[in-house]
Design an enzyme around this catalytic site. Structure first.
Site, mmCIF file in Angstrom:
data_model
loop_
_atom_site.group_PDB
_atom_site.id
_atom_site.type_symbol
_atom_site.label_atom_id
_atom_site.label_comp_id
_atom_site.label_asym_id
_atom_site.label_seq_id
_atom_site.Cartn_x
_atom_site.Cartn_y
_atom_site.Cartn_z
ATOM 1 N N LYS A 35 0.990 -1.194 0.092
ATOM 2 C CA LYS A 35 -0.158 -0.390 0.002
ATOM 3 C C LYS A 35 0.499 1.337 0.389
ATOM 4 C CE LYS A 35 -0.685 -0.482 4.985
ATOM 5 N NZ LYS A 35 -1.168 -1.578 6.020
ATOM 6 N N ARG A 132 -10.113 -0.696 15.055
ATOM 7 C CA ARG A 132 -10.746 -0.618 13.861
ATOM 8 C C ARG A 132 -11.136 -0.915 12.999
ATOM 9 N NH1 ARG A 132 -4.891 0.863 11.042
ATOM 10 N NH2 ARG A 132 -5.080 -1.182 10.133
ATOM 11 N N TYR A 257 15.327 29.254 9.390
ATOM 12 C CA TYR A 257 14.066 29.796 9.401
ATOM 13 C C TYR A 257 13.839 30.267 11.065
ATOM 14 C CZ TYR A 257 12.478 30.427 4.472
ATOM 15 O OH TYR A 257 12.733 30.729 3.587
ATOM 16 N N MET A 305 11.553 24.568 2.707
ATOM 17 C CA MET A 305 11.717 23.483 1.945
ATOM 18 C C MET A 305 12.224 22.664 1.253
ATOM 19 S SD MET A 305 8.844 24.771 -1.245
ATOM 20 C CE MET A 305 7.464 24.974 0.477
#
Ligand code: PLP
Length: 360
Positions: A35, A132, A257, A305
């Site tokens: 998956k 679940r 940053y 990024m």
């Protein structure tokens, strides 16, 4: 020159890991779970490398379709089954098995029963404690009989459950799930499957007829404090890039940053062409290790990024162009995940499309 950020997929490692899992569960068949695009490694690539697997587990019909289009003819199980009556046609066309975990799915099958379509292979999913997906164990007998009585369901109905905490090898929760499954299914006909990767590694008494490993095939452990290597698994992905700048930054200056990291002394700071735009976790804190030309150095400051910055005091010879490994060979993804507060699975799944993927 193109951006250096590359995910190398080690096909031999995938095959090695499959062989390791087979050796641990010699009497079980292996349903390779692919998956999320083969846990970020590429669905067709992984499935082709693992063409010896006995079956595949997927989370969507679109993925099942891709496996068939790639020429794979093994059983494929849609792990959470059908969502709508129209899915039944696709299941049949693609010859995909369906997990049946909810009354709404039973109702779809029952409504379809008189349509005369070819029988669908089903696995009855029991909720033995994860809460679940799945039916209560006490319903197993009645539902198993009900499914087997439907003309549009193949006579062999499998039985499955999923573990919530099999990564704790001596945990009572998994022992209780195994007992609940065994007593709910005792005497019922049909193949059984319980184990995800950690189940295969830690719970041999639950290997049953099919094992369903995902992460371990990619060489990743979710057992706390371990890496795949502790289980003789090899990483199937190495995420790498290059140094694109080496700067001398003065004591007291701040890097990146939010100025979150301050240089304790005059020092070399390296800039790597890798960031959260490639799937490197932005929340990886200062101190997360990274390999620069084979030397482990700490990340410093915020991941941005396209770029991240590293403390090169431990690698004074580092130069622009040097190879950098974020995880994989030489630096287990589990180690990065532990720093970033997640598991290796999430990191490998999160590689973005701009990362160049190569096979090795
Ligand atoms: C994802 C999944 C697996 C594989 O789990 P791993 O921990 O990756 O081995 C097995 N079974 C089901 C139902 C799953 O959803």
């Amino acid at each position: 020159m193109s951006r250096a950020t590359t995910a190398t997929i080690h096909l031999q490692a995938l095959r090695h890991n499959l062989a390791q899992l087979r050796a641990r569960a010699p009497s079980a068949r292996v349903m390779a779970v692919v998956k999320a695009d083969g846990y970020g490694h590429g669905l067709e690539r992984v499935a082709s490398a693992l063409r010896d697997a006995d079956g595949f587990g997927v989370a969507s019909l679109a993925d099942a379709q891709r496996l068939r289009a790639a020429g794979l003819s093994q059983p494929v199980l849609l792990l959470s089954g059908i969502d709508a009556p129209s899915d039944l046609a696709a299941l049949r066309w693609l010859e995909v098995d369906a997990a049946i975990h909810h009354p709404s799915q039973l109702a779809m099958l029952e409504a379809d029963a008189e349509q005369g379509g070819p029988p669908v292979r089903c696995w009855l999913k029991l909720d033995t404690g994860m809460h679940r997906l799945g039916f209560a164990p006490e319903q197993a007998r009645a539902l198993h009989a009900r499914l087997r009585a439907l003309p549009n369901v193949a006579p062999e109905v499998g039985l499955m459950t999923h573990f919530a905490a099999s990564d704790v090898f001596d945990g009572e929760a998994t022992a209780a799930q195994i007992r609940a499954f065994q007593s709910a299914t005792e005497g019922l006909e049909g193949p059984r499957t319980l184990c995800n990767s950690a189940g295969v590694l830690g719970w041999p008494q639950a290997h049953a007829d099919w094992i369903r490993p995902g992460g371990a095939l990619y060489g990743i452990s979710v057992v706390e404090g371990t890496t795949g290597r502790d289980f003789d698994l090899q990483p199937a992905m190495t995420l790498s890039s290059r140094l694109i700048a080496v700067n001398r930054v003065r004591a007291g200056e701040r890097v990146g940053y939010s100025a979150s990291w301050q240089c304790p002394e005059d020092m070399p700071v390296g800039v790597v062409a890798l960031g959260y735009g490639d799937g490197y976790p932005r929340h990886a804190p200062s101190g997360t290790p990274i390999l620069v030309d084979g030397v482990r150095v700490p990340l410093v400051g915020r991941v941005s990024m396209d770029l991240l910055t590293v403390d090169l005091r431990g690698a004074p010879d580092a130069r622009v162009g040097d190879p950098v490994v974020a995880w994989g060979r030489g630096l287990p993804v589990e180690v990065i995940a532990a720093h970033a507060g997640t598991i290796g699975y999430e990191l490998v799944c999160a590689i973005t499309r701009r990362v160049q993927v190569v096979e090795a």
